[in-house]
Design a protein around this motif. Structure first.
Motif, PDB file in Angstrom:
ATOM      1  N   SER A  78       0.758  -1.308  -0.166  1.00 41.55           N
ATOM      2  CA  SER A  78      -0.019   0.084   0.153  1.00 41.55           C
ATOM      3  C   SER A  78       0.754   1.278   0.014  1.00 41.55           C
ATOM      4  CB  SER A  78      -0.949  -0.029   1.193  1.00 41.55           C
ATOM      5  OG  SER A  78      -1.918  -1.220   1.050  1.00 41.55           O
ATOM      6  N   ILE A  79       1.941   1.411   0.821  1.00 43.39           N
ATOM      7  CA  ILE A  79       2.676   2.445   0.997  1.00 43.39           C
ATOM      8  C   ILE A  79       3.404   2.564  -0.532  1.00 43.39           C
ATOM      9  CG2 ILE A  79       4.765   3.167   1.692  1.00 43.39           C
ATOM     10  CD1 ILE A  79       4.107   2.144   4.594  1.00 43.39           C
ATOM     11  N   GLN A  80       4.058   1.493  -1.046  1.00 43.08           N
ATOM     12  CA  GLN A  80       4.689   1.552  -2.427  1.00 43.08           C
ATOM     13  C   GLN A  80       3.687   2.038  -3.602  1.00 43.08           C
ATOM     14  OE1 GLN A  80       7.519   1.799  -2.448  1.00 43.08           O
ATOM     15  NE2 GLN A  80       8.672   0.023  -1.297  1.00 43.08           N
ATOM     16  N   LYS A  81       2.461   1.565  -3.349  1.00 49.33           N
ATOM     17  CA  LYS A  81       1.192   1.906  -4.432  1.00 49.33           C
ATOM     18  C   LYS A  81       0.988   3.547  -4.334  1.00 49.33           C
ATOM     19  CE  LYS A  81      -3.414   1.360  -5.974  1.00 49.33           C
ATOM     20  NZ  LYS A  81      -4.718   0.504  -5.587  1.00 49.33           N
ATOM     21  N   ILE A  89       5.212   9.792  -7.313  1.00 49.55           N
ATOM     22  CA  ILE A  89       6.146   9.795  -8.147  1.00 49.55           C
ATOM     23  C   ILE A  89       5.880   9.978  -9.683  1.00 49.55           C
ATOM     24  CG2 ILE A  89       8.229   8.342  -9.022  1.00 49.55           C
ATOM     25  CD1 ILE A  89       8.367   7.165  -6.186  1.00 49.55           C
ATOM     26  N   GLU A  90       4.738   9.485 -10.171  1.00 49.83           N
ATOM     27  CA  GLU A  90       4.359   9.676 -11.467  1.00 49.83           C
ATOM     28  C   GLU A  90       3.880  10.832 -11.560  1.00 49.83           C
ATOM     29  OE1 GLU A  90       1.708   6.092 -12.091  1.00 49.83           O
ATOM     30  OE2 GLU A  90       3.484   4.735 -12.375  1.00 49.83           O
ATOM     31  N   SER A  91       2.877  11.337 -10.769  1.00 46.06           N
ATOM     32  CA  SER A  91       2.550  12.689 -10.774  1.00 46.06           C
ATOM     33  C   SER A  91       3.621  13.723 -10.799  1.00 46.06           C
ATOM     34  CB  SER A  91       1.587  12.952  -9.532  1.00 46.06           C
ATOM     35  OG  SER A  91       1.185  14.307  -9.571  1.00 46.06           O
ATOM     36  N   ILE A  92       4.747  13.620  -9.862  1.00 55.10           N
ATOM     37  CA  ILE A  92       5.927  14.389  -9.976  1.00 55.10           C
ATOM     38  C   ILE A  92       6.537  14.521 -11.414  1.00 55.10           C
ATOM     39  CG2 ILE A  92       8.282  14.730  -8.987  1.00 55.10           C
ATOM     40  CD1 ILE A  92       7.252  14.159  -6.154  1.00 55.10           C
ATOM     41  N   GLY A  93       6.805  13.296 -11.844  1.00 54.33           N
ATOM     42  CA  GLY A  93       7.311  13.279 -13.292  1.00 54.33           C
ATOM     43  C   GLY A  93       6.810  13.843 -14.260  1.00 54.33           C
ATOM     44  N   LYS A  94       5.073  13.648 -14.241  1.00 53.51           N
ATOM     45  CA  LYS A  94       4.392  14.162 -15.390  1.00 53.51           C
ATOM     46  C   LYS A  94       4.392  15.862 -15.106  1.00 53.51           C
ATOM     47  CE  LYS A  94       1.511  10.120 -15.807  1.00 53.51           C
ATOM     48  NZ  LYS A  94       0.455   9.660 -15.484  1.00 53.51           N
ATOM     49  N   LEU A 140      11.426   9.590  -7.161  1.00 54.48           N
ATOM     50  CA  LEU A 140      12.103   8.464  -6.403  1.00 54.48           C
ATOM     51  C   LEU A 140      12.929   8.950  -5.142  1.00 54.48           C
ATOM     52  CD1 LEU A 140      13.299   5.416  -6.463  1.00 54.48           C
ATOM     53  CD2 LEU A 140      14.943   6.151  -7.805  1.00 54.48           C
ATOM     54  N   MET A 141      13.791   9.942  -5.486  1.00 56.48           N
ATOM     55  CA  MET A 141      14.645  10.204  -4.581  1.00 56.48           C
ATOM     56  C   MET A 141      14.012  11.039  -3.298  1.00 56.48           C
ATOM     57  SD  MET A 141      17.920  11.746  -6.980  1.00 56.48           S
ATOM     58  CE  MET A 141      18.750  12.287  -5.261  1.00 56.48           C
ATOM     59  N   PHE A 142      12.872  11.696  -3.822  1.00 54.58           N
ATOM     60  CA  PHE A 142      12.049  12.145  -2.660  1.00 54.58           C
ATOM     61  C   PHE A 142      11.886  11.598  -1.566  1.00 54.58           C
ATOM     62  CE2 PHE A 142       7.911  13.766  -1.335  1.00 54.58           C
ATOM     63  CZ  PHE A 142       8.164  14.985  -0.532  1.00 54.58           C
ATOM     64  N   PHE A 143      11.467  10.026  -2.013  1.00 51.38           N
ATOM     65  CA  PHE A 143      10.896   9.354  -1.112  1.00 51.38           C
ATOM     66  C   PHE A 143      12.157   8.481  -0.204  1.00 51.38           C
ATOM     67  CE2 PHE A 143       6.740   9.832  -2.982  1.00 51.38           C
ATOM     68  CZ  PHE A 143       6.161   9.995  -1.938  1.00 51.38           C
ATOM     69  N   GLN A 144      13.178   8.591  -0.777  1.00 48.86           N
ATOM     70  CA  GLN A 144      14.520   8.041  -0.051  1.00 48.86           C
ATOM     71  C   GLN A 144      14.937   8.732   1.387  1.00 48.86           C
ATOM     72  OE1 GLN A 144      15.474   4.830  -1.335  1.00 48.86           O
ATOM     73  NE2 GLN A 144      13.703   5.615  -2.629  1.00 48.86           N
ATOM     74  N   ASN A 145      14.982   7.956   2.136  1.00 48.69           N
ATOM     75  CA  ASN A 145      15.516   8.360   3.303  1.00 48.69           C
ATOM     76  C   ASN A 145      16.929   8.580   3.980  1.00 48.69           C
ATOM     77  OD1 ASN A 145      12.754   8.785   4.450  1.00 48.69           O
ATOM     78  ND2 ASN A 145      12.565   6.354   4.883  1.00 48.69           N
TER      79      ASN A 145
END
Length: 187
Positions: free
Chosen positions: A15-18, A24-29, A46-51
Motif C-alpha cells: 500500500s505504501i509503495q502504491k 512519483i508519477e505525478s511529480i514526473g508528469k 524516486l529520490m524524494f521518498f528515499q530516507n
C-alpha cells in the motif's frame, strides 16, 4: 524503488509503495513545468521518498536505467538546485539527495530561469532601441519611417518595463521577501 521498508506486513508495504508510485508519477508528469524530462522528473520523485542519499548506481538500479542516464538527470537537477550532492564518510561514490524545501526549490528555479530571460531580453531590447534611435536621427524628415520607429519604440518601452518589473519580482524571490507577501502556510 529501493526497499527501505522493513518490519511491516507485506500488505502494508504494498500500500505504501502504491501511494508513493502514484506521487512519483505525478511529480514526473508535472516536471515539464520546469522544463525537465519525464525520466528526470521520475528520478526526482524516486529520490524524494528515499530516507538516505543515493548513488548513481542505486538510482540506475531502482529505475532500471543506465548510470549515464542517471548522471544526466542528476546534473540537470543539480543545476536547478533541486538536489544536493552530499558527502558520506567512508563512501567513495558521489551521493545525492533532494532539496526538501520545495518553496526554496521553486524560488531558486524560477529565479535562475527568469534572470537569464530578463538579461537576454533586456540586452536585445536595448540594442534594438539604440539602433532605432540612430536610424531615426539619420532620417529626421522621413515621416513614415519615423512613424514606424515610433510605434516600435513604444512596444520596446513596454517590454523593457515588463522585464524591469520581472527583475524586481526575481529580487523578491531571491531575498525571500515573497514569503512575507505570500506566506508559506495559510494564515
Amino acid at each position: 524503488m529501493i526497499n527501505e521498508l522493513s518490519g511491516i506486513t507485506p500488505e502494508a508495504e504494498q500500500s505504501i509503495q502504491k501511494a508513493r508510485k502514484r506521487i512519483i508519477e505525478s511529480i514526473g508528469k508535472n516536471m515539464d513545468l520546469y522544463g525537465i524530462t519525464l525520466s528526470t522528473g521520475l528520478l526526482y520523485g524516486l529520490m524524494f521518498f528515499q530516507n538516505k542519499p543515493m548513488t548513481l548506481d542505486e538510482m540506475g538500479e531502482a529505475m532500471e536505467m543506465s548510470k549515464t542516464s542517471m548522471s544526466t538527470g542528476i546534473r540537470t537537477l543539480l543545476d536547478l538546485n533541486m538536489v544536493n550532492k552530499v558527502w558520506e564518510k567512508g563512501s567513495r561514490k558521489d551521493q545525492y539527495e533532494v532539496e526538501r524545501d520545495w518553496h526554496q526549490t521553486f524560488t531558486d528555479f524560477f529565479a535562475i530561469k527568469w534572470r537569464k530571460a530578463v538579461e537576454m531580453n533586456l540586452q536585445a531590447l536595448r540594442k534594438s532601441q539604440t539602433e532605432l534611435r540612430t536610424l531615426a536621427d539619420e532620417h529626421p524628415g522621413e515621416e513614415l519611417l519615423q512613424s514606424y520607429i515610433g510605434l516600435d519604440m513604444e512596444k520596446i518601452d513596454q517590454a523593457i518595463g515588463y522585464y524591469l518589473w520581472l527583475d524586481r519580482l526575481i529580487d523578491t524571490l531571491e531575498s525571500g521577501e515573497i514569503f512575507s507577501l505570500v506566506p508559506k502556510k495559510p494564515q
